[in-house]
Scaffold this active site. Structure first.
Site, short mmCIF file in Angstrom:
data_model
loop_
_atom_site.label_atom_id
_atom_site.label_comp_id
_atom_site.label_asym_id
_atom_site.label_seq_id
_atom_site.Cartn_x
_atom_site.Cartn_y
_atom_site.Cartn_z
N LYS A 184 -0.44 4.63 11.44
CA LYS A 184 0.33 3.42 11.70
C LYS A 184 -0.25 2.65 12.88
O LYS A 184 -0.69 3.24 13.88
CB LYS A 184 1.79 3.79 11.99
CG LYS A 184 2.47 4.52 10.85
CD LYS A 184 2.69 3.61 9.65
CE LYS A 184 3.49 4.31 8.56
NZ LYS A 184 3.86 3.40 7.47
N HIS A 315 3.39 3.54 -3.46
CA HIS A 315 4.02 3.91 -2.19
C HIS A 315 4.96 5.10 -2.35
O HIS A 315 5.82 5.12 -3.22
CB HIS A 315 4.81 2.71 -1.66
CG HIS A 315 5.69 3.02 -0.50
ND1 HIS A 315 7.06 3.10 -0.59
CD2 HIS A 315 5.40 3.31 0.80
CE1 HIS A 315 7.58 3.40 0.58
NE2 HIS A 315 6.60 3.54 1.44
#
Length: 385
Positions: A184, A315
């Site tokens: 991230k 996802h």
């Protein structure tokens, strides 16, 4: 004496019972990404799941699930409870027609978002049942292009973890057999992102696929500036650099950067993805079957993505997406999260950088006693008879 050579039509099976369960899965550590650091969201501490377990008069069974993070779980369960009775007495093989019937049963709340996420659990259960009935893994029923799919880990690279922990997680993932690492980014200080990324690239080496995910927290100038700075790391993609609905901005960014742009996970229907596809807003599309309405809708979207020769990287929900990715014509990726593993008896085989299909029919999953223990609310529709 003439006899007819036409075989008698088989008796149609009928859906007789549906069990819906609202399950709350606690996470061992509060999870933070860029949305937390920018103050848009609080850390995530749990995942709400909606399970649909379905059976028929002839004794066939199927299971499907949808999910929500931070909010929406009770709403999904409530909507499913309202529309699921429309399936009782129906032929479970008529999946496309039943998807439309479920949408119209709750048409006043629309055809995307929470409504279709609730329908997704039922739709996935129908596909699971159909594949089980055929004795095939779901991917094989759909028409698989491969028996394994490239996989990468995300759960080890969140922003709540210090960089030393992220490095250890990356090493452990590669040793386990995963093929790539995603971390991230999107911190308020872009230099901190670059430093973190440099440490990961140094640890895993230049030959390992590496992805980053900004979780929609950059504006257009920031995404362009940092996207250019990230080019040196040879990334496989930059994910959600901009707001999920900014098709124009994503298109401009994809045109400007050498690094592929990936997005789509937050969209809640096929029509929303069409806007991305028509705008040429991404190189890699990332639909989420539980979010867009299940397998039926995912197949529609996959056909559109294939027409544009887009790469595919669904996802979350690897237990579902392994099968759907295996049936996509172009070599895809599947995202590895171990979060849902306590819910299922089975484990997915990971080796040599790939996630492998098993020979178990359907999705190949069954619920654990722990999943039952985490159930907050459940109901049965129809009867066992």
């Amino acid at each position: 004496m003439e006899t007819s050579m036409t075989p008698a039509a088989p008796a149609a099976d009928r859906i007789s019972r549906i069990r819906l369960s609202s399950v709350l899965l606690p996470l061992t550590t509060p999870i933070s990404d860029a949305k937390v650091l920018t103050g848009v969201q609080a850390p995530m501490t749990e995942v709400a799941l909606l399970f649909a377990e379905m059976s028929t008069a002839q004794g066939h069974e199927g299971i499907g699930f949808s999910y929500a993070k931070r909010a929406g779980g009770p709403g999904q369960y409530a909507h499913a409870r309202e529309v699921a009775p429309a399936l009782i007495g129906e032929d479970p093989n008529d999946i496309a027609r039943l998807w439309n019937k479920l949408v119209w049963a709750g048409a006043s709340v629309g055809r995307s978002g929470l409504a279709t996420q609730a329908i997704a659990a039922l739709d996935i259960a129908l596909w699971d049942m159909k594949a089980r009935r055929a004795g095939l893994p779901l991917a094989k029923l759909l028409g698989a292009h491969r028996d394994s799919v490239r996989c990468y880990n995300t759960s080890g690279g969140f922003l709540h973890a210090p960089v030393e922990e992220v490095l250890e997680n990356a090493t452990a993932s590669l040793e386990r057999g995963l093929g790539g690492i995603k971390i991230k980014v999107g911190q308020p200080d872009g230099a901190a992102d670059l430093k973190r990324l440099e440490a990961v690239r140094t640890r895993i080496g230049d030959g390992v696929p590496l992805m980053v995910d900004a979780n929609q927290q950059w504006d257009r100038p920031t995404a362009l500036r940092l996207g250019r700075a990230l080019e040196e790391f040879g990334l496989t993609w930059i994910e959600e650099p901009l707001d999920a609905y900014d098709a124009e901005g994503h298109a401009a960014l994809a045109e400007a950067l050498d690094t592929p742009v990936a997005t789509g996970e937050m969209l809640a229907g096929v029509a929303e993805h069409v806007a991305l596809i028509d705008a040429r807003a991404c190189d890699i599309i990332q639909p989420d079957a539980p979010r867009i309405g299940g397998v039926t809708q995912f197949l529609k979207l996959a056909a559109l993505a294939d027409h544009r020769k887009l790469q595919l990287a669904p996802h979350f929900a690897m237990e579902i997406h392994l099968h759907l990715a295996a049936a996509y014509p172009h070599e895809p990726w599947v995202e590895h999260f171990e979060w849902l593993e306590p819910l299922f008896h089975e484990r997915l085989e990971i080796r040599d950088g790939r996630m492998h299909l098993s020979d178990r029919p359907g999705l190949g999953i069954t619920l654990t006693d722990q999943a039952r223990a985490w159930t907050r609310e459940s109901c049965e529709i129809g009867s066992r008879g």
